[in-house]
Design a protein around this motif. Structure first.
Motif, short mmCIF file in Angstrom:
data_model
loop_
_atom_site.label_atom_id
_atom_site.label_comp_id
_atom_site.label_asym_id
_atom_site.label_seq_id
_atom_site.Cartn_x
_atom_site.Cartn_y
_atom_site.Cartn_z
N LEU A 9 42.35 29.77 45.08
CA LEU A 9 40.93 30.04 45.30
C LEU A 9 40.08 29.42 44.19
CD1 LEU A 9 41.00 33.76 46.49
CD2 LEU A 9 40.25 31.79 47.84
N PRO A 10 38.95 28.80 44.54
CA PRO A 10 38.07 28.23 43.51
C PRO A 10 37.61 29.31 42.53
CG PRO A 10 37.42 27.50 45.71
CD PRO A 10 38.45 28.57 45.91
N GLY A 11 37.61 28.97 41.26
CA GLY A 11 37.14 29.90 40.23
C GLY A 11 38.13 30.98 39.87
N ILE A 12 39.40 30.83 40.28
CA ILE A 12 40.40 31.87 40.04
C ILE A 12 40.62 32.11 38.54
CG2 ILE A 12 42.43 30.33 40.02
CD1 ILE A 12 42.59 33.49 42.05
N GLU A 13 40.21 31.13 37.72
CA GLU A 13 40.36 31.29 36.27
C GLU A 13 39.44 32.37 35.70
OE1 GLU A 13 37.22 28.05 36.90
OE2 GLU A 13 39.15 28.64 37.79
N HIS A 14 38.49 32.83 36.49
CA HIS A 14 37.55 33.85 36.02
C HIS A 14 38.06 35.28 36.23
CE1 HIS A 14 34.46 30.92 35.14
NE2 HIS A 14 34.52 30.44 36.37
N ILE A 15 39.21 35.43 36.87
CA ILE A 15 39.70 36.78 37.16
C ILE A 15 40.94 37.10 36.32
CG2 ILE A 15 38.76 36.69 39.49
CD1 ILE A 15 42.49 36.53 39.17
N ASP A 60 28.34 37.85 48.58
CA ASP A 60 28.84 37.87 47.22
C ASP A 60 28.81 39.29 46.64
OD1 ASP A 60 29.07 35.18 47.49
OD2 ASP A 60 27.30 34.68 46.31
N ILE A 61 29.71 39.53 45.72
CA ILE A 61 29.75 40.80 44.99
C ILE A 61 29.51 40.49 43.52
CG2 ILE A 61 31.13 42.83 44.40
CD1 ILE A 61 32.97 42.04 46.79
N ALA A 62 28.43 40.98 42.97
CA ALA A 62 28.19 40.79 41.55
C ALA A 62 29.30 41.49 40.77
CB ALA A 62 26.83 41.36 41.16
N SER A 63 29.81 40.82 39.75
CA SER A 63 30.92 41.41 38.99
C SER A 63 30.90 40.91 37.55
CB SER A 63 32.26 41.05 39.63
OG SER A 63 33.34 41.55 38.85
N ASP A 64 30.87 41.85 36.62
CA ASP A 64 30.96 41.50 35.20
C ASP A 64 32.42 41.36 34.77
OD1 ASP A 64 28.05 41.79 34.17
OD2 ASP A 64 28.38 43.60 35.38
N LEU A 65 33.34 41.94 35.54
CA LEU A 65 34.76 41.90 35.20
C LEU A 65 35.55 42.11 36.49
CD1 LEU A 65 36.56 41.63 32.69
CD2 LEU A 65 36.44 44.11 32.41
N THR A 66 36.44 41.16 36.80
CA THR A 66 37.14 41.21 38.08
C THR A 66 38.65 41.27 37.88
OG1 THR A 66 35.39 39.91 39.15
CG2 THR A 66 37.51 40.05 40.29
N LEU A 67 39.25 42.27 38.50
CA LEU A 67 40.71 42.41 38.51
C LEU A 67 41.16 42.10 39.93
CD1 LEU A 67 42.70 43.42 36.25
CD2 LEU A 67 42.79 45.57 37.49
N LYS A 69 36.29 33.51 49.47
CA LYS A 69 35.84 32.13 49.25
C LYS A 69 36.12 31.67 47.83
CE LYS A 69 31.81 30.93 50.81
NZ LYS A 69 30.35 30.99 51.08
N GLY A 70 36.12 32.60 46.88
CA GLY A 70 36.39 32.22 45.49
C GLY A 70 35.71 33.15 44.51
N PHE A 71 35.66 32.71 43.27
CA PHE A 71 35.12 33.54 42.19
C PHE A 71 34.23 32.69 41.27
CE2 PHE A 71 39.33 35.02 43.39
CZ PHE A 71 39.12 36.38 43.61
N SER A 72 33.37 33.36 40.55
CA SER A 72 32.64 32.73 39.45
C SER A 72 32.64 33.73 38.31
CB SER A 72 31.21 32.36 39.87
OG SER A 72 30.52 33.47 40.37
N ALA A 73 32.04 33.37 37.20
CA ALA A 73 32.09 34.22 36.02
C ALA A 73 31.43 35.57 36.25
CB ALA A 73 31.44 33.52 34.84
N ASP A 74 30.49 35.64 37.19
CA ASP A 74 29.76 36.89 37.40
C ASP A 74 29.74 37.34 38.85
OD1 ASP A 74 28.16 34.93 38.42
OD2 ASP A 74 26.40 35.36 37.19
#
Length: 373
Positions: free
Chosen positions: A109-115, A233-240, A220-225
């Motif tokens: 998934l795109p941005g998987i490095e943020h989780i 989208d789900i706003a997230s400061d920290l994703t597990l 679809k993927g993740f971003s830093a927030d």
């Protein structure tokens, strides 16, 4: 004498060793793994609360190997070639082979490095815990997914435990009101293989503790927030997040039959079809069974017992007769209490949330690790 090789020093691999020796096997056993340790993943859920350290969860196996007369070969498997296991530290010939090397998470998934993926080990779990401790407030997102080519290949139980455990932790710290907790999954009924009652109970607990849900929308993927899904989208400061699973990286170089999802194919006796003396157990295998067949340590243990017994029968010219037991046992821990979920081919059972089950989970950890210490 026949050479037995076992790949993996996790639950399945070590149970195979114990079963072989218990059955009276005196043949040479060589075990291959990157490190001579057993890491107890099940208790990672207690790391955010400071109840477990890396030392608590890491069990050196030197004494265990000595007691069971096992030769340890340190290395990472890269493939198989003509009854030989190839590693980055040499090649080992075998007459019988048990593959218990586990699976791996799909990181496409795109941005998987943020989780953070907790079941990858202590380091990501501790990094997540440190980030959580430093936050003064915000949104915490928790989710899991499966392998679309093999839907059974998922590990959702620990995410439920982290979700409820962190909710409890924040309440104990008197800062739960500063955080919004969100649970997401592309499945409309997450945790369905635990049973219909379990899904209803888990979602009911989320509603009770004001945990928002975002279900049934393709990832679809993740971003830093944020967590990005087709449903918004789900706003997230920290994703597990626990991605779906597939087989080990070296499976493609094994020459063995693989399932559509990338796992070693195995039958009800844990035999790899068409390859005499080769067995697959645990997360790295694709075994026959119901749709709820779990990817968990208990299942790896049951399969390893069957594989070891069938291996010995095959060496003696007998037919395999030990099918692995299909069973799901799970305690969803909430840091101070727990819910017991049990399922087999005949029934599914859900026990209410009790402090006793938290104690039972801690006791089981001690009892399970005792033979390896």
């Amino acid at each position: 004498m026949p050479q037995i090789v076992i790949i993996g020093s996790g639950f399945g691999g070590l149970t195979a060793v114990r079963t072989l020796r218990k059955q009276g096997c005196r043949d040479p056993i060589t075990l291959i793994s990157p490190r001579p340790v057993l890491f107890y993943y099940a208790s990672l859920i207690w790391v955010p609360a400071g109840l477990r350290s890396e030392e608590d969860l890491t069990v050196p196996l030197d004494k265990f190997f000595k007691r069971h007369n096992v030769k340890y070969h340190q290395g990472t498997v890269t493939g198989l070639n003509d009854r030989q296991v190839q590693t980055d530290n040499g090649t080992l010939a075998f007459d019988s082979l048990i593959i218990a090397s586990g699976g791996r998470f799909i990181k496409k998934l795109p941005g998987i490095e943020h989780i953070y993926t907790p079941c990858e080990g202590y380091a990501p779990t501790k990094a997540y815990s440190d980030r959580l401790a430093a936050l003064e407030g915000g949104t915490l997102a928790f989710g899991f997914a499966s392998n679309p080519k093999e839907p059974v290949a998922m590990r959702g139980g620990p995410i439920f435990e982290f979700l409820f455990g962190i909710d409890t932790l924040l309440r104990k710290q008197k800062r739960r009101d500063k955080f919004e907790l969100v649970f997401f999954s592309p499945a409309a009924e997450p945790g369905k293989r635990l049973g219909g009652k379990a899904v209803k109970a888990l979602l009911g607990e989320m509603e009770k503790y004001n945990i928002r849900t975002h279900l049934g929308h393709k990832m679809k993927g993740f971003s830093a927030d944020a967590v990005h899904t087709e449903g918004g989208d789900i706003a997230s400061d920290l994703t597990l997040f626990m991605p779906g699973m597939t087989g080990p990286a070296w499976a493609a170089n094994s020459g063995l039959p693989l399932s559509e999802g990338g796992f070693f194919q195995a039958d009800a006796y844990c035999r790899v079809p068409g390859f005499k003396g080769i067995y697959a157990v645990g997360d790295g295998g694709s075994h026959p069974g119901p749709q709820w067949l779990p990817k968990q340590a208990h299942m790896a243990d049951l399969q390893a017992e069957a594989a070891a017994k069938n291996l010995l029968a095959e060496q003696q010219g007998q037919e395999a007769q030990h099918q692995f037991k299909t069973e799901l046992i799970c305690i969803i821990d909430t840091l101070d209490k727990g819910v017991l979920i049990y399922r087999n081919s005949k029934r599914a059972m859900l026990m209410p949330k009790l402090r006793f089950f938290n104690w039972a989970k801690r006791l089981f950890e001690w009892l399970y690790l005792r033979p390896y210490r």
